[in-house]
Write an enzyme that holds these catalytic residues in place. Structure first.
Site, PDB file in Angstrom:
ATOM      1  N   ASP A   1     -14.067   6.490   6.056  1.00 47.85           N
ATOM      2  CA  ASP A   1     -12.719   5.945   6.203  1.00 47.85           C
ATOM      3  C   ASP A   1     -11.910   6.368   4.978  1.00 47.85           C
ATOM      4  O   ASP A   1     -12.211   5.948   3.852  1.00 47.85           O
ATOM      5  CB  ASP A   1     -12.801   4.413   6.306  1.00 47.85           C
ATOM      6  CG  ASP A   1     -11.445   3.752   6.487  1.00 47.85           C
ATOM      7  OD1 ASP A   1     -10.408   4.443   6.354  1.00 47.85           O
ATOM      8  OD2 ASP A   1     -11.414   2.541   6.739  1.00 47.85           O
TER       9      ASP A   1
ATOM     10  N   ASN B   1       0.813  -1.223   0.000  1.00 47.56           N
ATOM     11  CA  ASN B   1       0.000   0.000   0.000  1.00 47.56           C
ATOM     12  C   ASN B   1       0.846   1.273   0.000  1.00 47.56           C
ATOM     13  O   ASN B   1       0.331   2.356   0.260  1.00 47.56           O
ATOM     14  CB  ASN B   1      -0.914   0.017   1.225  1.00 47.56           C
ATOM     15  CG  ASN B   1      -1.954  -1.087   1.189  1.00 47.56           C
ATOM     16  OD1 ASN B   1      -2.528  -1.375   0.143  1.00 47.56           O
ATOM     17  ND2 ASN B   1      -2.197  -1.725   2.324  1.00 47.56           N
TER      18      ASN B   1
ATOM     19  N   GLU C   1     -16.436   3.992   3.030  1.00 48.52           N
ATOM     20  CA  GLU C   1     -15.032   4.279   2.722  1.00 48.52           C
ATOM     21  C   GLU C   1     -15.009   5.202   1.516  1.00 48.52           C
ATOM     22  O   GLU C   1     -15.898   5.140   0.663  1.00 48.52           O
ATOM     23  CB  GLU C   1     -14.266   2.988   2.421  1.00 48.52           C
ATOM     24  CG  GLU C   1     -14.294   1.989   3.563  1.00 48.52           C
ATOM     25  CD  GLU C   1     -13.529   0.689   3.247  1.00 48.52           C
ATOM     26  OE1 GLU C   1     -12.617   0.735   2.393  1.00 48.52           O
ATOM     27  OE2 GLU C   1     -13.857  -0.344   3.835  1.00 48.52           O
TER      28      GLU C   1
ATOM     29  N   SER D   1     -11.056  -0.869  -0.207  1.00 49.39           N
ATOM     30  CA  SER D   1      -9.744  -1.509  -0.150  1.00 49.39           C
ATOM     31  C   SER D   1      -9.605  -2.702  -1.077  1.00 49.39           C
ATOM     32  O   SER D   1      -8.493  -3.042  -1.479  1.00 49.39           O
ATOM     33  CB  SER D   1      -9.423  -1.945   1.279  1.00 49.39           C
ATOM     34  OG  SER D   1     -10.387  -2.860   1.750  1.00 49.39           O
TER      35      SER D   1
ATOM     36  N   HIS E   1     -14.523  -2.145   5.463  1.00 48.05           N
ATOM     37  CA  HIS E   1     -13.387  -2.890   6.014  1.00 48.05           C
ATOM     38  C   HIS E   1     -13.762  -3.616   7.302  1.00 48.05           C
ATOM     39  O   HIS E   1     -14.674  -3.222   8.027  1.00 48.05           O
ATOM     40  CB  HIS E   1     -12.245  -1.903   6.276  1.00 48.05           C
ATOM     41  CG  HIS E   1     -10.948  -2.563   6.610  1.00 48.05           C
ATOM     42  ND1 HIS E   1     -10.543  -2.781   7.906  1.00 48.05           N
ATOM     43  CD2 HIS E   1      -9.963  -3.052   5.816  1.00 48.05           C
ATOM     44  CE1 HIS E   1      -9.358  -3.359   7.901  1.00 48.05           C
ATOM     45  NE2 HIS E   1      -8.978  -3.542   6.654  1.00 48.05           N
TER      46      HIS E   1
ATOM     47  N   LYS F   1      -0.249   3.574   4.723  1.00 51.31           N
ATOM     48  CA  LYS F   1      -0.393   3.353   3.283  1.00 51.31           C
ATOM     49  C   LYS F   1       0.428   4.411   2.540  1.00 51.31           C
ATOM     50  O   LYS F   1       1.647   4.359   2.549  1.00 51.31           O
ATOM     51  CB  LYS F   1      -1.875   3.321   2.914  1.00 51.31           C
ATOM     52  CG  LYS F   1      -2.591   2.151   3.608  1.00 51.31           C
ATOM     53  CD  LYS F   1      -4.055   2.090   3.329  1.00 51.31           C
ATOM     54  CE  LYS F   1      -4.670   0.838   3.939  1.00 51.31           C
ATOM     55  NZ  LYS F   1      -4.553   0.762   5.418  1.00 51.31           N
TER      56      LYS F   1
ATOM     57  N   HIS G   1      -7.403   4.868   2.013  1.00 46.43           N
ATOM     58  CA  HIS G   1      -6.761   4.725   0.703  1.00 46.43           C
ATOM     59  C   HIS G   1      -6.771   6.013  -0.120  1.00 46.43           C
ATOM     60  O   HIS G   1      -6.389   6.000  -1.293  1.00 46.43           O
ATOM     61  CB  HIS G   1      -7.424   3.588  -0.078  1.00 46.43           C
ATOM     62  CG  HIS G   1      -7.185   2.250   0.534  1.00 46.43           C
ATOM     63  ND1 HIS G   1      -6.058   1.501   0.275  1.00 46.43           N
ATOM     64  CD2 HIS G   1      -7.913   1.549   1.437  1.00 46.43           C
ATOM     65  CE1 HIS G   1      -6.105   0.378   0.973  1.00 46.43           C
ATOM     66  NE2 HIS G   1      -7.221   0.382   1.683  1.00 46.43           N
TER      67      HIS G   1
END
Length: 376
Positions: A196, A36, A167, A171, A123, A230, A199
């Site tokens: 979230d 990541n 998110e 992910s 997640h 990440k 990423h």
């Protein structure tokens, strides 16, 4: 073997028979399409160099206790102010990991009369937070399905506090949530939105502030979780939101209260990562250019099976554990580090290869990868 170990061994044999037994491996110098480290801050040593230049003397090896005991210090409180300013929030609270942050945030704010509605592909840390909360009314909405979310909000409106969780970039699929539409629905139904940003931190928005910031939705989001393992190349996470939320988490979030705090060297690493984001050296454009090349290569070669994604996370659906394992082995043999993601990590039938793109990947490496997948 005692009865407990017999049970554990039997469960492991079940996994092995299903072709989804997990095991640890060590990276061996192959081209990285599995980490990541999107901006290459950890892999290239860039962040380490910034840390050495900023802090010639090493930080302490341990924080000596939780933040509420001996583990608090001026550096972490200064960092939290930096984080809050960077993401356009009133306050921030640092956690030891993204998992701790999601779990501690959601478990502590969910009460008996609260309703939590979350995307079905959220997640595991979000799901565990929901499970650990006192909330009795928890519902999944179909992935990125605005109509389904709207129906669920309508059904539960007026029955107590409403929380929606998603998110910004997912992910496993790498696709984006329709945050503007979700935020508008939350406003309409007086629901509080949690996003979230694991990423998207460092990848989207001005100075890598995330997708919420890029869309100008800061004031419509109750809380965001930004993680540092990440794109920012270090470790830890932060919840950003109001000063009231920060104070509440200090008092009620168990994964914050009952754990040894991050050591000073980890705090300094996060501080240096933010220093990099605000410097002239930072740019996520090379990463986005590489993503565009990757997607163009898929189209040019006529390869089917990829999930639509414009993020660094690219998923190639294989449909079975065996196929995912086979293709992963082929790519490994070609010198490309790509991992198979098998059920039960993803639903049965959605097994895949999960590829991550980084600023240090090359067109030649992508061409090699496409050559293997295009030959299927």
């Amino acid at each position: 073997m005692n009865p407990l170990e017999q049970l554990l061994a039997a469960k492991l044999k079940e996994r092995e028979a299903a072709g989804n037994l997990r095991s640890l491996s060590i990276a061996d110098g192959k081209a990285d399409f599995f980490s990541n480290d999107y901006l290459g801050l950890a892999t290239t040593g860039l962040l380490n160099n910034i840390i050495k230049d900023t802090y010639p003397e090493a930080g302490g090896t341990g924080s000596t206790g939780s933040r509420l005991l001996s583990g608090n210090n001026a550096e972490v409180e200064a960092l939290e102010l930096t984080i809050a300013r960077h993401h356009g929030a009133e306050a921030a609270l640092v956690y030891n990991s993204g998992y701790d942050a999601n779990m501690g945030l959601i478990a502590s704010i969910g009460h008996r009369h609260t309703t939590i509605i979350y995307d079905e592909l959220c997640h595991a840390s979000i799901i565990d937070g929901v499970r650990l909360s006192q909330t009795q009314n928890t519902f999944k909405f179909q992935h990125n399905n605005i109509a389904d979310l709207s129906n669920k909000l309508q059904s539960h409106s007026g029955k107590g506090p409403l929380i929606v969780i998603t998110e910004s970039v997912f992910s496993m699929d790498g696709d984006m949530a329709p945050l503007e539409l979700i935020a508008a629905l939350c406003t309409a139904y007086n629901a509080q939105l949690i996003v979230d940003e694991a990423h998207t931190t460092g990848v989207y928005g001005h100075q890598g502030a995330g997708l919420v910031s890029a869309l100008g939705l800061q004031d419509q989001v109750f809380a965001r979780v930004h993680t540092y393992g990440k794109a920012l190349g270090c470790h830890g996470a932060a919840v950003v939101g109001s000063a009231t939320l920060r104070q509440y988490l200090i008092n009620y979030s168990r994964s914050f209260i009952y754990t040894t705090a991050l050591p000073v060297h980890s705090i300094r690493a996060i501080a240096c990562a933010y220093q990099y984001l605000t410097s002239t050296a930072y740019s996520a454009q090379p990463l986005h250019d590489l993503i565009a090349y990757f997607r163009h290569s898929i189209t040019e070669r006529g390869i089917t099976g990829f999930v639509e994604s414009t993020s660094p996370v690219q998923a190639y659906i294989t449909g079975s554990n065996d196929t995912a394992n086979h293709l992963s082995a082929q790519l490994q043999s070609a010198g490309l580090q790509v991992k198979a993601i098998r059920s039960p990590t993803v639903p049965k039938g959605a097994e895949r290869l999960r590829m991550c793109l980084h600023t240090f990947n090359t067109h030649e490496q992508i061409d090699m990868l496409m050559g293997v997948l295009g030959g299927q």
